[in-house]
Design a protein around this motif. Structure first.
Motif, short mmCIF file in Angstrom:
data_model
loop_
_atom_site.label_atom_id
_atom_site.label_comp_id
_atom_site.label_asym_id
_atom_site.label_seq_id
_atom_site.Cartn_x
_atom_site.Cartn_y
_atom_site.Cartn_z
N ASP A 37 0.83 -1.21 0.00
CA ASP A 37 0.00 0.00 0.00
C ASP A 37 0.86 1.25 0.00
O ASP A 37 0.60 2.21 -0.72
N ILE A 38 1.89 1.23 0.85
CA ILE A 38 2.75 2.42 0.99
C ILE A 38 3.49 2.66 -0.33
O ILE A 38 3.60 3.81 -0.79
N HIS A 39 3.96 1.58 -0.93
CA HIS A 39 4.67 1.74 -2.20
C HIS A 39 3.75 2.25 -3.30
O HIS A 39 4.13 3.08 -4.12
N LEU A 40 2.54 1.74 -3.27
CA LEU A 40 1.57 2.21 -4.26
C LEU A 40 1.32 3.70 -4.06
O LEU A 40 1.34 4.50 -5.02
N TYR A 41 1.08 4.07 -2.82
CA TYR A 41 0.83 5.48 -2.50
C TYR A 41 2.03 6.35 -2.91
O TYR A 41 1.87 7.42 -3.50
N TYR A 42 3.21 5.83 -2.63
CA TYR A 42 4.42 6.56 -3.01
C TYR A 42 4.46 6.79 -4.53
O TYR A 42 4.66 7.91 -5.00
N LEU A 43 4.25 5.71 -5.27
CA LEU A 43 4.34 5.82 -6.73
C LEU A 43 3.31 6.79 -7.28
O LEU A 43 3.60 7.62 -8.15
N LEU A 44 2.08 6.67 -6.76
CA LEU A 44 1.00 7.52 -7.29
C LEU A 44 1.21 8.99 -6.96
O LEU A 44 0.83 9.88 -7.72
N THR A 45 1.80 9.24 -5.81
CA THR A 45 2.01 10.62 -5.39
C THR A 45 3.28 11.19 -6.00
O THR A 45 3.31 12.34 -6.45
N ARG A 46 4.28 10.37 -6.00
CA ARG A 46 5.59 10.83 -6.45
C ARG A 46 5.59 11.11 -7.95
O ARG A 46 6.22 12.03 -8.43
#
Ligand SMILES: Nc1ncnc2c1ncn2[C@@H]1O[C@H](COP(=O)(O)OP(=O)(O)OP(=O)(O)O)[C@@H](O)[C@H]1O
Length: 896
Positions: A624-633
């Motif tokens: 989840d955190i990686h997904l959130y990172y990718l989508l935001t970054r």
């Protein structure tokens, strides 16, 4: 308290034209509290192609169609109720103003006012609340005001004329005759019969040019030869939307709406229903018919020329010949279309391709064929061979199989009145997309003449059967369908089996998916039906077809078949699906396809060279955190694939709390919502679609920059199709797989099957992960607390409903418990509020340092990915332990 409303409009005449659309918009509503409204009160008809001005009035209105008879004009104070009056009653002919305004006020007077009750205090609390009442303030020169009653409580609505009007001096409109054309033209109306059949400015311009040319020619050589006249009549007929009686039905559809939409309007529209309606209307509007207008025009000319003495005989000879509806109708000779000079790359591979298709391709900017198109067309279009085609995702397969069908339709000498093409697709969205794509190419031909209209319909689940029945009745030329819905329609007898069985073109798109064993029972039935030489009882009992549904009397005509996919095993002995090896031979045997040309332009690793592929190793809890990172970054249109609907349901609210524009898509959603979400996703350049594999095949949404596989897909084919939603048609794109240790075997298998050693490790900026984690965890806490509150209130209401049903007094029995629960809920709600405040405060701050590039495929990143020497398995830090553990487990199991 009461207000006034005009009596309901008379039901409009059956033969309604565009102007009537405006009329019905302006017609008074009959509901209580409703009042006469300006045309602006109602949405404009969808895609009406005419800017009929002024909107508030119309030819039909002037004629009095649908206009209530004036009544109840007298003073009704006797009743003690309020009555809306118009000060325009007192006409003042002294000053001059526009005829348009005068007509409008005239209209107000003309409406038969009657009283309707308005709940006390609902509307008339003061003059301020009158703004826009009945939309009459939209009318220039009318104010809506309230007035105290003399000697009693309550208020009265008054329409006050603020300008003086000079009544229209010319011939007055009567119910029977309406205004004459000259008057209408002066008022800015566009005559409905001159409305062009398209809103495409290119086509409008071209037709206008042709019209001017023709008029000039007619004037020059007036009277010499009937050919010109009939041409002209033809052209007028061509430009006519609905001048014959057959089109009167358009306005009288079930919804009472008039649809004057673009012939190609099966596009995804705001409402699925509208979209389907517009398609219905189109279909009904333009069935290929004999051009009776042209005939009768020239016949009328003849009759006029006849000697008076022979009037009777002349008129007899002027009678149009009775038309045999089954007789072939010739297609008009069309001139060579303009703007196809630079299309030689197409004619090189398909010299006989219809120039109107070239025009369609040129308009789309497709100046040369893609590899699959270039290799398919010679076999399919020139040699009329069956084709089994494989090409990368996004490489233009739709037109490779679509152009031969469209060419057949465009090149026919006679008007075709039956389906010639059946295209089967595994998903609804893909079916709709294929229809749109084909329509876009055939558009110039479709609009070149009324008789050339190509009708492409989509039959898929999720839409009302009634609407689909109407589509079927509209004489389609190409049917694009999902197997399930098509079979339902056949089985229930709504679609004639001959329609399907006799189509000269049959396409199986995403064929490997469609032929998966047990996946598409209906497809097997369909194929069985199409490939049997004769109707036999054995066959009918095999497929449980109602005899009425499939009236097969004769063997099918020679049919051309196209079997396409990005993942067809055209070379090599087998391909595997979920562990089952399937040979192409087996696949084609099912289709009874014995002779065919194979066109395979896929590379060894099946994905397009414009696709950058990478992966991220992470434990499940960190996904989840990686997904959130990718989508935001790295913002940009992103499609996230997950393996279960539960994951979509979990992720969407969390990411929404984190202010990301996420839209879900999965098969359990309502079709309407699916379409809406796709639309929103396509419209938002940073949109995020969290989807199941319903979106993995065929979807062609422009500029999807990234695909993220939240979980490793089950098969290599699925990986190829999912990843293929980006990097389409020569664009570049990025695909990232999140790999958990448990998924490594599946991941390795995919790499193996696609000839990839491994994917590159996607670089993560670990220094920011802490902050991303913190935010995500906050969102999680909010979600969980909200869930508790929602669950509690759901349980409560269920309990209440149950208690009501059992007639148990809940309050008396459970008051103590209720109080405790109530406190708990309040506690939860307070907690949600404070967590939300906390999250919002952190979300207002940026994580990344100022100036950090947010571009996903920035050169250095692409470079890093390309140069990384990740030849060993990516999860190098975890692989060894994981593998060891797995091995040990295996060995232990084997021990006695
Ligand atoms: N000759 C062409 N020139 C430029 N673009 C084209 C051409 N033909 C098709 N396209 C565009 O390429 C995109 C992909 O086409 P299409 O959807 O047919 O691909 P596909 O091979 O069927 O992909 P998939 O395997 O994912 O279903 C579409 O946007 C289409 O408009």
């Amino acid at each position: 308290m009461a207000a006034a409303t005009p009596a309901p409009a008379k039901k409009g005449a059956k033969k309604r034209k565009i102007a009537d659309v405006q009329d019905s918009a302006a017609a008074p509503a009959s509901a209580a509290n409703s009042t006469p409204s300006d045309a602006s009160d109602k949405p404009a008809p969808k895609k009406a192609r005419v800017d009929a001005k002024p909107a508030a009035t119309s030819k039909a209105k002037a004629k009095g169609k649908g206009k209530p008879k004036p009544k109840g004009k007298g003073n009704n104070s006797k009743t003690g109720k309020a009555r809306a009056t118009t000060a325009a009653d007192a006409s003042d002919a002294s000053s001059t103003t526009s005829t348009e305004e005068a007509l409008m006020l005239d209209e107000i007077n003309g409406w038969g006012w009657k009283e309707v009750a308005i709940p006390e205090g609902a509307l008339l609390t003061g003059a301020d609340d009158m703004g826009g009442f009945m939309c009459l303030e939209e009318l220039s020169g009318v104010d809506v005001v309230t007035k105290e009653y003399a000697g009693r409580a309550g208020k009265q609505i008054v329409f006050k004329k603020t300008k003086s009007f000079k009544p229209v001096k010319s011939k007055e409109a009567t119910l029977e005759e309406g205004l004459d054309d000259e008057m209408m033209a002066k008022m800015g109306f566009v005559h409905v019969d001159t409305v062009l059949p398209d809103d495409d400015p290119e086509v409008v311009k071209r037709l206008a040019r042709e019209d001017a040319k023709r008029r000039a020619m007619e004037q020059q050589g007036s009277g010499d030869g009937s050919g010109d006249e009939s041409d002209a009549a033809d052209h007028v007929a061509d430009m006519t939307l609905d001048s014959d009686s057959e089109h009167g039905d358009v306005s009288d559809d079930a919804d009472g709406d008039v649809h004057m939409s673009d012939a190609n309007s099966d596009n995804v529209d705001e409402e699925v229903d509208e979209e389907e309606d517009s398609d219905d209307a189109d279909s009904v509007r333009d069935p290929p018919t004999v051009d009776a207008d042209a005939d009768s025009a020239s016949n009328d000319e003849d009759a006029a020329d006849a000697d008076d003495d022979d009037a009777e005989a002349a008129s007899a000879s002027a009678q149009p010949e009775p038309v045999d509806p089954s007789a072939p109708v010739s297609r008009p000779e069309l001139p060579e279309p303009e703007g196809i000079d630079g299309m030689s790359a197409w004619t090189k591979v398909a010299p006989t391709i219809n120039p109107w298709l070239l025009k369609g391709l040129a308009d789309l900017g497709f100046t040369e064929p893609t590899a699959i198109q270039a290799q398919t067309l010679p076999a399919a279009l020139m040699k009329r061979q069956n084709v089994v085609g494989a090409a990368e995702t996004g490489s233009g397969k739709t037109l490779a199989f679509g152009l031969p069908i469209l060419d057949y339709l465009a090149s026919s000498d006679v008007v075709i009145k039956h389906p010639v093409g059946l295209v089967l697709s595994p998903t609804r969205e893909l079916a709709m997309q294929i229809s749109d794509h084909l329509r876009a190419v055939i558009k110039p031909f479709s609009y070149s003449h009324k008789l050339n209209r190509v009708n492409i319909i989509t039959l898929v689940g999720g839409f009302s059967e009634e609407k689909q029945r109407r589509l079927i009745a509209s004489s389609p030329h190409i049917i694009v369908a999902t197997p399930g819905r098509l079979w339902d329609l056949l089985e229930s007898g709504q679609l004639d089996g001959d329609h399907v069985r006799n189509v000269p073109f049959f396409v199986l798109d995403e064929a490997d998916k469609m032929l998966e064993k047990g996946k598409f029972k209906e497809l097997e039935n369909l194929i069985g039906m199409m490939t049997k030489e004769e109707s036999t009882t054995e066959w009918q009992s095999n497929f449980k077809v109602l005899p009425s549904a499939v009236k097969v009397q004769k063997p099918p005509r020679k049919r051309q078949m196209f079997v396409f996919s990005a993942t067809l095993p055209t070379s090599g002995p087998t391909y595997s699906f979920r562990g089952k090896e399937i040979t192409l031979k087996l696949l084609l045997k099912k289709l009874n396809l014995k002779t065919f040309e194979t066109v395979d332009v896929t590379g060894s690793n099946k994905t397009t060279s414009n696709l950058i592929e990478a992966k991220i190793d992470c434990v499940p809890e960190e996904k989840d955190i990686h997904l959130y990172y990718l989508l935001t970054r790295y913002p940009g249109r992103t499609l996230v694939f997950v393996n279960s609907i539960a994951s979509i349901r979990r992720l969407v609210p969390l990411l929404s709390l984190l202010r990301l524009p996420v839209y879900p898509l999965h098969a359990q959603m309502q079709q309407r919502q699916r379409m809406k979400n796709l639309e929103r996703f396509a419209a938002n350049e940073n949109g995020i679609l969290i989807a199941s594999d319903v979106a993995s095949r065929g979807l062609d949404i422009k500029n999807i920059e990234h695909v993220i596989h939240y979980q490793v897909p089950m098969t290599s084919d699925l990986y190829v199709h999912r990843s293929g939603r980006t990097a389409r048609a020569n664009a570049s794109g990025l695909s990232i797989v999140l790999v958990a240790p448990k998924e490594l075997p599946a991941y390795r298998k995919i790499c193996d099957q696609l000839d990839k050693t491994s994917l590159k490790e996607f670089p993560i900026e670990h220094q920011y992960m802490r902050e991303f984690r913190k935010r995500f965890n906050l969102a999680r806490r909010i979600e969980s607390a909200e869930h508790t509150v929602a669950k509690k209130s759901h349980d409560d209401s269920w309990l209440k409903r149950a208690a009501e049903a059992l007639e148990v007094d809940l309050e008396a029995n459970d008051s103590d418990e209720d109080e405790g629960e109530r406190r708990k809920r309040i506690r939860h709600e307070t907690m949600v509020d404070s967590l939300k405040a906390e999250l919002n405060a952190v979300l207002d701050k940026t994580i990344l340092p100022k100036g950090a590039s947010k571009k996903y495929l920035r050169p250095e990143l692409a470079q890093a990915l390309n140069s990384a020497t990740n030849s060993v398995m990516p999860a190098s830090s975890t692989t060894a332990t994981y593998d060891l553990k797995a091995l040990r487990k295996k060995l232990t199991k084997k021990l006695p």
